[in-house]
Design a protein around this motif. Structure first.
Motif, PDB file in Angstrom:
ATOM      1  N   MET A 102       3.316 -35.555  -1.587  1.00 22.37           N
ATOM      2  CA  MET A 102       3.887 -34.645  -2.571  1.00 22.37           C
ATOM      3  C   MET A 102       4.333 -33.323  -1.943  1.00 22.37           C
ATOM      4  O   MET A 102       5.099 -32.576  -2.550  1.00 22.37           O
ATOM      5  N   THR A 103       3.877 -33.034  -0.736  1.00 20.10           N
ATOM      6  CA  THR A 103       4.316 -31.819  -0.057  1.00 20.10           C
ATOM      7  C   THR A 103       5.700 -31.967   0.565  1.00 20.10           C
ATOM      8  O   THR A 103       6.305 -30.983   0.985  1.00 20.10           O
ATOM      9  N   ASN A 104       6.182 -33.199   0.638  1.00 18.85           N
ATOM     10  CA  ASN A 104       7.519 -33.477   1.169  1.00 18.85           C
ATOM     11  C   ASN A 104       8.057 -34.709   0.447  1.00 18.85           C
ATOM     12  O   ASN A 104       8.301 -35.747   1.060  1.00 18.85           O
ATOM     13  N   LEU A 105       8.228 -34.570  -0.853  1.00 17.03           N
ATOM     14  CA  LEU A 105       8.498 -35.708  -1.720  1.00 17.03           C
ATOM     15  C   LEU A 105       9.881 -36.280  -1.436  1.00 17.03           C
ATOM     16  O   LEU A 105      10.903 -35.622  -1.634  1.00 17.03           O
ATOM     17  N   ASP A 106       9.893 -37.522  -0.991  1.00 19.47           N
ATOM     18  CA  ASP A 106      11.135 -38.154  -0.563  1.00 19.47           C
ATOM     19  C   ASP A 106      11.793 -38.884  -1.735  1.00 19.47           C
ATOM     20  O   ASP A 106      11.882 -40.117  -1.759  1.00 19.47           O
ATOM     21  N   LEU A 107      12.237 -38.101  -2.714  1.00 25.81           N
ATOM     22  CA  LEU A 107      12.950 -38.636  -3.864  1.00 25.81           C
ATOM     23  C   LEU A 107      14.255 -37.864  -4.026  1.00 25.81           C
ATOM     24  O   LEU A 107      14.270 -36.634  -3.873  1.00 25.81           O
ATOM     25  N   PRO A 108      15.351 -38.537  -4.349  1.00 29.65           N
ATOM     26  CA  PRO A 108      16.615 -37.828  -4.564  1.00 29.65           C
ATOM     27  C   PRO A 108      16.514 -36.843  -5.730  1.00 29.65           C
ATOM     28  O   PRO A 108      15.685 -37.005  -6.638  1.00 29.65           O
ATOM     29  N   ALA A 109      17.355 -35.850  -5.718  1.00 27.06           N
ATOM     30  CA  ALA A 109      17.378 -34.852  -6.784  1.00 27.06           C
ATOM     31  C   ALA A 109      17.681 -35.502  -8.131  1.00 27.06           C
ATOM     32  O   ALA A 109      18.546 -36.382  -8.233  1.00 27.06           O
ATOM     33  N   ALA A 110      16.927 -35.076  -9.152  1.00 24.28           N
ATOM     34  CA  ALA A 110      17.128 -35.541 -10.531  1.00 24.28           C
ATOM     35  C   ALA A 110      17.124 -37.062 -10.636  1.00 24.28           C
ATOM     36  O   ALA A 110      17.868 -37.649 -11.421  1.00 24.28           O
ATOM     37  N   SER A 111      16.250 -37.708  -9.870  1.00 23.31           N
ATOM     38  CA  SER A 111      16.240 -39.175  -9.817  1.00 23.31           C
ATOM     39  C   SER A 111      15.193 -39.816 -10.705  1.00 23.31           C
ATOM     40  O   SER A 111      15.218 -41.037 -10.909  1.00 23.31           O
ATOM     41  N   ASP A 127      -1.852 -22.240  -1.520  1.00 26.99           N
ATOM     42  CA  ASP A 127      -0.582 -21.760  -0.974  1.00 26.99           C
ATOM     43  C   ASP A 127       0.454 -22.869  -0.833  1.00 26.99           C
ATOM     44  O   ASP A 127       1.638 -22.587  -0.580  1.00 26.99           O
ATOM     45  N   GLU A 128       0.039 -24.131  -1.004  1.00 31.14           N
ATOM     46  CA  GLU A 128       0.974 -25.252  -0.931  1.00 31.14           C
ATOM     47  C   GLU A 128       1.431 -25.723  -2.314  1.00 31.14           C
ATOM     48  O   GLU A 128       2.410 -26.455  -2.431  1.00 31.14           O
ATOM     49  N   VAL A 129       0.715 -25.304  -3.371  1.00 33.60           N
ATOM     50  CA  VAL A 129       1.037 -25.796  -4.710  1.00 33.60           C
ATOM     51  C   VAL A 129       2.457 -25.418  -5.144  1.00 33.60           C
ATOM     52  O   VAL A 129       3.179 -26.265  -5.689  1.00 33.60           O
ATOM     53  N   PRO A 130       2.919 -24.174  -4.934  1.00 30.26           N
ATOM     54  CA  PRO A 130       4.301 -23.876  -5.331  1.00 30.26           C
ATOM     55  C   PRO A 130       5.332 -24.768  -4.661  1.00 30.26           C
ATOM     56  O   PRO A 130       6.332 -25.153  -5.299  1.00 30.26           O
ATOM     57  N   THR A 131       5.107 -25.125  -3.402  1.00 30.52           N
ATOM     58  CA  THR A 131       6.022 -26.045  -2.719  1.00 30.52           C
ATOM     59  C   THR A 131       6.020 -27.415  -3.393  1.00 30.52           C
ATOM     60  O   THR A 131       7.073 -28.028  -3.603  1.00 30.52           O
ATOM     61  N   VAL A 132       4.832 -27.895  -3.739  1.00 26.42           N
ATOM     62  CA  VAL A 132       4.721 -29.184  -4.431  1.00 26.42           C
ATOM     63  C   VAL A 132       5.480 -29.142  -5.756  1.00 26.42           C
ATOM     64  O   VAL A 132       6.245 -30.064  -6.084  1.00 26.42           O
ATOM     65  N   ALA A 139      12.976 -33.345  -8.129  1.00 21.47           N
ATOM     66  CA  ALA A 139      13.045 -34.790  -8.355  1.00 21.47           C
ATOM     67  C   ALA A 139      13.256 -35.144  -9.824  1.00 21.47           C
ATOM     68  O   ALA A 139      13.848 -36.180 -10.137  1.00 21.47           O
ATOM     69  N   LEU A 140      12.780 -34.291 -10.721  1.00 25.90           N
ATOM     70  CA  LEU A 140      12.873 -34.585 -12.149  1.00 25.90           C
ATOM     71  C   LEU A 140      14.265 -34.282 -12.700  1.00 25.90           C
ATOM     72  O   LEU A 140      14.918 -33.324 -12.301  1.00 25.90           O
ATOM     73  N   ARG A 141      14.672 -35.104 -13.662  1.00 22.38           N
ATOM     74  CA  ARG A 141      15.885 -34.803 -14.394  1.00 22.38           C
ATOM     75  C   ARG A 141      15.647 -33.609 -15.318  1.00 22.38           C
ATOM     76  O   ARG A 141      14.524 -33.397 -15.785  1.00 22.38           O
TER      77      ARG A 141
END
Length: 216
Positions: A102-111, A127-132, A139-141
């Motif tokens: 989830m820190t580098n979520l490999d999903l297309p934008a709005a997918s 300190d990593e939660v905002p990035t997540v 990723a979300l529509r």
């Protein structure tokens, strides 16, 4: 501790306990009416937003993914631990599971039409939660629902053993719902509801129901 350090510890720990963990949570949803209700509400929200694929991030052995599938949701699972993904594929053949972070979520934008993360954010440092959450937002529509389940509290602990007595080395972060809601708002989400489970007990948990703002 660097991102690589805690991610590596978390991955190794859950690889170690994957088989026992899968057995322990297999009937967890069936035996808890509030968990079933929360998933039913999430499934309804996905359908109301138009339907489509849903990501279960930190899916573990796939029990949440499978329950959503039974509710008619096109759910797939992502987990950091390859052994957890092996267990998910074994227990729920025919469903889609893949290794990812989830820190580098490999999903297309709005997918994805919806995203759910149950008890997986608890291992992510503050300190990593905002990035997540930025990854979740990307990723979300627009208008897509997000549901989180996490431990409530103000402390962090290191878990060194669990799930069959196997050794582990994972950080477990307990957080207040208002703090998580603030992070979500900063990332472009609108929090619609909160729910506490066992609010008078030490092992309290919280649900947050949010939605990606359609105009951001």
């Amino acid at each position: 501790m660097t991102t690589n350090d805690w991610l590596a510890d978390t991955r190794t720990s859950y690889d170690t306990v994957a088989v026992n963990y899968a057995v322990q949570v297999r009937d967890a949803i069936a035996g808890h009416q509030y968990l079933r209700a929360a998933l039913g509400l999430f499934a309804d929200s996905v359908r109301a937003a138009g339907g489509g694929p849903v990501a279960d991030v930190g899916c573990g052995p796939g029990h949440v993914t499978a329950h959503l599938h039974e509710l008619g949701v096109d759910a797939f699972g992502i987990d950091l631990s390859p052994r957890m993904i092996d267990a998910a594929r074994r227990d729920h053949p025919g469903l889609r599971f893949e290794v990812g972070s989830m820190t580098n979520l490999d999903l297309p934008a709005a997918s994805v039409a919806g995203l759910i993360a149950w008890q997986s954010l608890i291992h992510v440092p503050d300190d990593e939660v905002p990035t997540v959450f930025r990854h979740f937002h990307r990723a979300l529509r627009p208008g897509g629902p997000l549901q989180l389940l996490f431990h409530v509290g103000d402390e962090s602990q290191v878990k060194t053993q669990g799930y069959g007595g196997h050794p582990m080395k994972i950080h477990v972060h307990r957080r207040q719902p208002d703090q998580v809601a603030t992070w979500l708002s900063d990332a472009g989400f609108e929090v619609e509801a909160q729910m506490l489970l066992n609010p008078d007990q030490e092992a309290s948990q919280a649900f947050l129901f949010a939605r990606r703002k359609p105009y951001r």
